[in-house]
Design a protein around this motif. Structure first.
Motif, PDB file in Angstrom:
ATOM      1  N   SER A 214      41.321  45.976  52.464  1.00  0.00           N
ATOM      2  CA  SER A 214      41.241  44.875  51.519  1.00  0.00           C
ATOM      3  C   SER A 214      39.931  44.128  51.749  1.00  0.00           C
ATOM      4  O   SER A 214      39.076  44.565  52.516  1.00  0.00           O
ATOM      5  CB  SER A 214      42.442  43.941  51.683  1.00  0.00           C
ATOM      6  N   PHE A 215      39.795  43.012  51.083  1.00  0.00           N
ATOM      7  CA  PHE A 215      38.573  42.234  51.198  1.00  0.00           C
ATOM      8  C   PHE A 215      38.464  41.659  52.611  1.00  0.00           C
ATOM      9  O   PHE A 215      39.438  41.185  53.192  1.00  0.00           O
ATOM     10  CB  PHE A 215      38.546  41.117  50.163  1.00  0.00           C
TER      11      PHE A 215
ATOM     12  N   CYS B 294      33.667  37.798  44.009  1.00  0.00           N
ATOM     13  CA  CYS B 294      33.957  36.986  42.826  1.00  0.00           C
ATOM     14  C   CYS B 294      32.748  36.182  42.373  1.00  0.00           C
ATOM     15  O   CYS B 294      32.677  35.780  41.213  1.00  0.00           O
ATOM     16  CB  CYS B 294      35.127  36.053  43.110  1.00  0.00           C
ATOM     17  N   SER B 295      31.803  35.912  43.286  1.00  0.00           N
ATOM     18  CA  SER B 295      30.614  35.166  42.906  1.00  0.00           C
ATOM     19  C   SER B 295      29.615  36.006  42.108  1.00  0.00           C
ATOM     20  O   SER B 295      28.718  35.459  41.476  1.00  0.00           O
ATOM     21  CB  SER B 295      29.928  34.612  44.165  1.00  0.00           C
ATOM     22  N   GLN B 296      29.761  37.327  42.142  1.00  0.00           N
ATOM     23  CA  GLN B 296      28.863  38.203  41.397  1.00  0.00           C
ATOM     24  C   GLN B 296      29.251  38.196  39.925  1.00  0.00           C
ATOM     25  O   GLN B 296      30.435  38.179  39.575  1.00  0.00           O
ATOM     26  CB  GLN B 296      28.925  39.625  41.950  1.00  0.00           C
ATOM     27  N   ASN B 297      28.279  38.210  39.089  1.00  0.00           N
ATOM     28  CA  ASN B 297      28.511  38.198  37.652  1.00  0.00           C
ATOM     29  C   ASN B 297      28.741  39.632  37.175  1.00  0.00           C
ATOM     30  O   ASN B 297      27.811  40.386  36.921  1.00  0.00           O
ATOM     31  CB  ASN B 297      27.313  37.562  36.935  1.00  0.00           C
ATOM     32  N   ARG B 298      29.996  40.008  37.065  1.00  0.00           N
ATOM     33  CA  ARG B 298      30.341  41.375  36.660  1.00  0.00           C
ATOM     34  C   ARG B 298      31.029  41.347  35.307  1.00  0.00           C
ATOM     35  O   ARG B 298      31.805  40.437  34.988  1.00  0.00           O
ATOM     36  CB  ARG B 298      31.251  42.035  37.697  1.00  0.00           C
ATOM     37  N   ARG B 299      30.763  42.401  34.553  1.00  0.00           N
ATOM     38  CA  ARG B 299      31.393  42.520  33.237  1.00  0.00           C
ATOM     39  C   ARG B 299      32.842  42.976  33.349  1.00  0.00           C
ATOM     40  O   ARG B 299      33.683  42.591  32.568  1.00  0.00           O
ATOM     41  CB  ARG B 299      30.616  43.494  32.359  1.00  0.00           C
ATOM     42  N   LYS B 300      33.121  43.815  34.335  1.00  0.00           N
ATOM     43  CA  LYS B 300      34.480  44.338  34.502  1.00  0.00           C
ATOM     44  C   LYS B 300      35.364  43.291  35.183  1.00  0.00           C
ATOM     45  O   LYS B 300      34.903  42.561  36.064  1.00  0.00           O
ATOM     46  CB  LYS B 300      34.463  45.623  35.332  1.00  0.00           C
ATOM     47  N   PRO B 301      36.640  43.223  34.807  1.00  0.00           N
ATOM     48  CA  PRO B 301      37.524  42.227  35.449  1.00  0.00           C
ATOM     49  C   PRO B 301      37.903  42.641  36.865  1.00  0.00           C
ATOM     50  O   PRO B 301      38.024  43.821  37.171  1.00  0.00           O
ATOM     51  CB  PRO B 301      38.749  42.221  34.525  1.00  0.00           C
TER      52      PRO B 301
ATOM     53  N   LYS C 280      40.932  41.791  39.437  1.00  0.00           N
ATOM     54  CA  LYS C 280      42.251  41.162  39.446  1.00  0.00           C
ATOM     55  C   LYS C 280      42.356  40.094  40.518  1.00  0.00           C
ATOM     56  O   LYS C 280      42.894  39.018  40.287  1.00  0.00           O
ATOM     57  CB  LYS C 280      43.327  42.231  39.665  1.00  0.00           C
ATOM     58  N   GLU C 281      41.831  40.367  41.707  1.00  0.00           N
ATOM     59  CA  GLU C 281      41.965  39.418  42.806  1.00  0.00           C
ATOM     60  C   GLU C 281      41.192  38.125  42.558  1.00  0.00           C
ATOM     61  O   GLU C 281      41.485  37.110  43.190  1.00  0.00           O
ATOM     62  CB  GLU C 281      41.488  40.062  44.109  1.00  0.00           C
TER      63      GLU C 281
ATOM     64  N   ASP D  94      50.339  38.023  44.795  1.00  0.00           N
ATOM     65  CA  ASP D  94      49.532  38.121  46.003  1.00  0.00           C
ATOM     66  C   ASP D  94      48.244  37.300  45.923  1.00  0.00           C
ATOM     67  O   ASP D  94      47.431  37.345  46.837  1.00  0.00           O
ATOM     68  CB  ASP D  94      49.173  39.593  46.278  1.00  0.00           C
ATOM     69  N   ARG D  95      48.054  36.576  44.860  1.00  0.00           N
ATOM     70  CA  ARG D  95      46.822  35.810  44.685  1.00  0.00           C
ATOM     71  C   ARG D  95      47.074  34.356  45.053  1.00  0.00           C
ATOM     72  O   ARG D  95      48.055  33.757  44.629  1.00  0.00           O
ATOM     73  CB  ARG D  95      46.329  35.939  43.250  1.00  0.00           C
ATOM     74  N   ARG D  96      46.165  33.797  45.808  1.00  0.00           N
ATOM     75  CA  ARG D  96      46.352  32.453  46.357  1.00  0.00           C
ATOM     76  C   ARG D  96      45.020  31.700  46.324  1.00  0.00           C
ATOM     77  O   ARG D  96      43.969  32.290  46.541  1.00  0.00           O
ATOM     78  CB  ARG D  96      46.868  32.545  47.793  1.00  0.00           C
ATOM     79  N   SER D  97      45.099  30.415  46.015  1.00  0.00           N
ATOM     80  CA  SER D  97      43.903  29.571  46.035  1.00  0.00           C
ATOM     81  C   SER D  97      44.239  28.265  46.743  1.00  0.00           C
ATOM     82  O   SER D  97      45.376  27.803  46.722  1.00  0.00           O
ATOM     83  CB  SER D  97      43.402  29.289  44.611  1.00  0.00           C
TER      84      SER D  97
END
Length: 637
Positions: A160-161, A188-195, A197-198, A260-263
C-alpha cells in the motif's frame, strides 16, 4: 510414518492456499529482452523453490509507482528488472559453433534451452509472494550470454502507500533491495487525469456558533466520525452533529472515514479564544511522600485536555496571597512526556525530591503559550477544613428543612384533605362503565383507550367495545350490549357513547330511516328487522326505548373530545336529546362524579325530553390532564 507426514502435508496445503490467496489479488506481466522467447509468469510458493542452473541473476532493480489504465482508476504497481547471465554447457557450445560455421544446418539453427528465474517480494510482517518467469533461451541469447527480464505486478499483495517492500531473487539473497512505495499525500498532490480511489477521502467542515455556544459539524454521506485530543491521541466515536463550545480546545482534531478511506483535520489550532478552555479544564493534585532514605518529597500531577509546555516549581507562602518560589527545584513541561489516560485526557506526573515539606506543600505552573501563571496548587491536607465546612453546611440545610416541614404539617394536612373532598377523589361506590365508539373513531383510538384506562385506574369495571371484538363477533352487537347493560344494572354505572362529528351525521340518517320505517309499518304491526353493524348503532334503539319509558339518561350518557361538537349540544340528533354530554378532558372530574354518586338520582329527575343539561359548570372548567395509555387490543376476528 503416515501420522508424521499428515501434519506437514496439512501445513503445506494451508500455506499454499494462503500464498495463492495473496497472489490472487495481483496481475503479473513479463517482458523479455532479445535472446529470450516464450516468456510466461506463474505464482509459486515462497519455499522449496527449484533452482535453474542455466541462468543466474546478476543485478536487480525495483520500484513502486502508480499505474493508470484506460477506463479504470489508478493503482500501485511493482516493477522489477533483472539482468541475467546465461550459462552455455559444452554440448551447447559445440552446437553453437556448428551453427556459426554452417548457418544453413537446420538442426544447428534450432539450438535453444529452457530456463526460469524466480523473483520474490514481501512487506513486513506478511509472507513473501514469488513469481517464476519461464522462458526459452534462443541462439541469440546463447551468443550474447546476457539478457534482461522486466516484471510488472499490478496491485501487488499487501503493498500500500508508504509501504516498505523487499525484493530479491530466490537464488541470490545477497541482491535483496529495500524500496518504499510513494505516500498517499505525494500521489494525491500530483495533478493526474485518472481518478485515484484512495485520494477521494470524506471531508468534514466545522462552524463555530458563539450564539448557540456550540460548534456545528458538517460531513457528507453516512461517514463515521471520531474526535481526539491531539493528532496522535486516541479517537473517541462521536455521533452528534454539534460539539459544546466549552469542550472545544485548540488541540481538538476530527477524523472522518468511509470504508477504508480516512481523513483527519485539526481546525481549531489557531483559534485564540479557545485557549481559555484548556487552562479552565486543567486540574492539579499535590501530595506528600517519603523517599527510601526517609527524605521528604512532594508529588504533583497535572491533567489537561491538551499537552502543555511550560514549567512547574514548588513555592511557600510568604504573604497571605503570595506563594514565593523555592529556588533550585524548577522542572520543565515537555510535550513528549505527557501520557493519555482512559478519559482521553493528558497526564503529566512529577516529583520534587529532598524538599522541606514544612516550608512548601504547594506548586505553581507557568504555561509557555501566553505566559499564564496558574496556582498555587496545594496538598489536600491544607484544604481539608473546606470539606468539613461543606459537610456542616449540608447538615444545617437538612435540619432547617425538617423543622419547616414539622411546622407546616397541620396546614399541609388540612389542604390535602380539602382538595381530596373537592376533587371527588374519595369515591364511595364504584360501578361498571361501557365505552361505545362510533365507526369513525379509528383515528382517535388512543383517546378512547386512554379514557378506559383512566376509569379502570379509578376503580371502575370497564368494558370497551374496541377491546371485545371477538365477543361481539361470536354473540352479535346487540346481544353483547344487552349483556354489558345487565352488568350496569347489577353493579351500577353507565354506558358512555363517544360522540364525533361523523357520528352525529350517522345518527341523523338513522333517525330519518327510523321515522320512515315507522310510517311504513306492516299490516301485522311489526317493524322490519335490520341487522346492526356495530354496538354504537345498536344502542340507538335502546336509547329511544328508555325515552319512551320515561327513563332518559339513566343508562346512557355522552362524551366528546371535540370542541365543535360540544358547542353544538343544542342541536343534537333526536335519540341523544336529553342525554348528559361531557367535554373531555376539561370536564373529567365532573364525569367521574356523575359515574360514581349521582348517576341514578339525577337520571330520574331529568325527564324533560327537549332539554339538554350540560354538566360543564364554570367551577369545573379547570384542566385535568390524564395520560393516554394505549392498551393491547384483542384480535378482531
Amino acid at each position: 510414518m503416515f501420522l508424521l507426514c499428515w501434519p506437514v502435508c496439512c501445513f503445506l496445503l494451508a500455506f499454499h492456499k494462503l500464498a495463492c490467496g495473496w497472489a490472487g489479488h495481483d496481475v503479473s506481466k513479463v517482458i523479455c529482452s532479445q535472446g529470450l522467447s516464450e516468456c510466461t509468469v506463474v505464482a509459486v510458493m515462497p519455499f522449496a523453490i527449484p533452482e535453474s542452473d542455466a541462468v543466474d541473476v546478476q543485478t536487480l532493480t525495483a520500484k513502486v509507482e502508480l499505474c493508470c489504465k484506460e477506463n479504470t482508476s489508478c493503482t500501485l504497481c511493482l516493477l522489477m528488472e533483472a539482468e541475467i547471465a546465461i550459462h552455455v554447457d559444452e554440448d551447447m557450445a559445440k552446437r553453437l559453433q556448428l551453427r556459426q560455421d554452417n548457418e544453413e544446418d537446420t538442426k544447428a539453427a534450432t539450438i535453444s534451452a529452457a530456463a526460469f528465474v524466480t523473483l520474490c517480494y514481501k512487506t513486513p510482517p506478511t509472507f513473501p509472494a514469488c513469481k517464476r518467469v519461464d522462458f526459452t533461451v534462443t541462439p541469440t541469447g546463447l551468443e550474447q550470454k546476457v539478457a534482461k527480464i522486466s516484471l510488472v505486478i499490478t496491485n501487488p499483495a499487501a503493498v500500500s502507500f508508504s509501504s516498505i517492500v523487499y525484493v530479491y531473487p530466490s537464488k541470490a539473497m545477497h541482491l535483496r533491495k529495500e524500496i518504499v512505495s510513494p505516500s498517499l499525500n505525494e500521489v494525491c498532490s500530483q495533478n493526474r487525469r485518472k481518478p485515484i480511489k484512495e485520494c477521494h477521502v470524506p471531508t468534514i467542515s466545522s462552524v463555530i456558533n458563539q450564539k448557540m455556544n456550540q460548534v456545528e459539524l458538517k460531513f457528507a454521506g453516512e461517514s463515521n466520525m471520531c474526535i481526539q485530543y491531539e493528532a496522535d491521541g486516541r479517537c473517541q466515536s462521536w455521533e452528534r452533529k454539534t460539539i459544546p463550545l466549552h469542550s472545544v480546545i485548540p488541540c481538538l482534531c476530527l477524523q472522518v472515514w468511509d470504508d477504508d478511506r480516512r481523513s483527519q483535520s485539526c481546525p481549531f489550532k489557531n483559534v485564540g479564544f479557545l485557549e481559555e478552555n484548556v487552562w479552565r479544564n486543567l486540574t492539579a493534585s499535590v501530595d506528600r511522600g517519603r523517599m527510601n532514605d526517609k527524605g521528604q518529597m512532594l508529588l504533583w500531577n497535572l491533567t489537561a485536555p491538551c499537552r502543555l509546555e511550560g514549567e512547574v516549581w514548588p513555592c511557600r507562602w510568604t504573604l497571605p496571597y503570595i506563594c514565593t518560589e523555592i529556588e533550585g527545584f524548577r522542572q520543565q513541561l515537555v510535550n513528549s512526556t505527557w501520557k493519555q489516560n482512559r478519559n482521553m485526557l493528558w497526564v503529566k506526573k512529577g516529583v520534587f525530591e529532598n524538599i522541606n515539606l514544612q516550608l512548601s506543600t504547594c506548586v505553581m505552573v507557568l504555561l509557555r503559550n501566553g505566559g499564564l501563571h496558574l496556582g498555587p496548587f496545594c496538598s489536600h491536607q491544607t484544604a481539608r477544613w473546606r470539606w468539613n465546612l461543606l459537610a456542616v453546611a449540608v447538615l444545617l440545610v437538612i435540619i432547617l428543612t425538617a423543622l419547616i416541614l414539622c411546622l407546616l404539617h397541620d396546614f399541609i394536612k388540612k389542604w390535602a384533605s380539602r382538595s381530596f373532598r373537592e376533587g371527588c377523589t374519595k369515591i364511595c361506590s364504584k360501578g361498571h362503565v361501557v365505552l361505545l365508539s362510533p365507526p369513525d373513531v379509528h383515528n382517535d383510538i388512543s383517546e378512547v383507550c386512554g379514557l378506559g384506562s383512566l376509569l379502570r385506574s379509578q376503580g371502575f369495571s370497564v368494558s370497551v367495545d374496541q377491546w371485545s371484538r371477538m365477543e361481539q363477533c361470536n354473540l352479535g352487537p346487540l346481544p353483547w350490549l344487552h349483556s354489558q347493560l345487565l352488568h350496569v344494572k347489577n353493579l351500577g354505572g353507565r354506558a358512555v357513547l363517544i360522540l364525533t362529528r361523523k357520528a352525529m351525521r350517522l345518527v341523523q340518517e338513522w333517525s330519518q330511516q327510523h321515522r320512515q320505517a315507522l310510517r311504513a309499518v306492516s299490516g301485522d304491526g311489526n317493524l322490519p328487522q335490520s341487522p346492526y353493524s356495530d354496538v354504537f348503532m345498536a344502542s340507538l334503539s335502546l336509547i329511544l326505548g328508555d325515552k319512551q319509558q320515561g327513563r332518559t339518561g339513566e343508562r346512557f350518557l355522552l362524551v366528546t373530545f371535540e370542541e365543535d361538537v360540544a358547542r353544538s349540544a343544542g342541536s343534537l340528533p333526536e335519540p341523544f336529546q336529553g342525554l348528559h354530554l361531557f367535554q373531555l378532558p376539561s370536564q373529567m372530574k365532573t364525569l367521574l362524579c356523575e359515574l360514581t354518586g349521582g348517576s341514578k338520582g339525577e337520571g330520574r329527575r331529568r325527564k324533560d325530553k327537549g332539554r339538554l343539561e350540560m354538566g360543564n359548570t364554570h367551577a369545573a372548567k379547570e384542566q385535568y390532564t390524564y395520560s393516554v395509555n394505549i392498551l393491547e387490543f384483542k384480535d378482531i376476528a
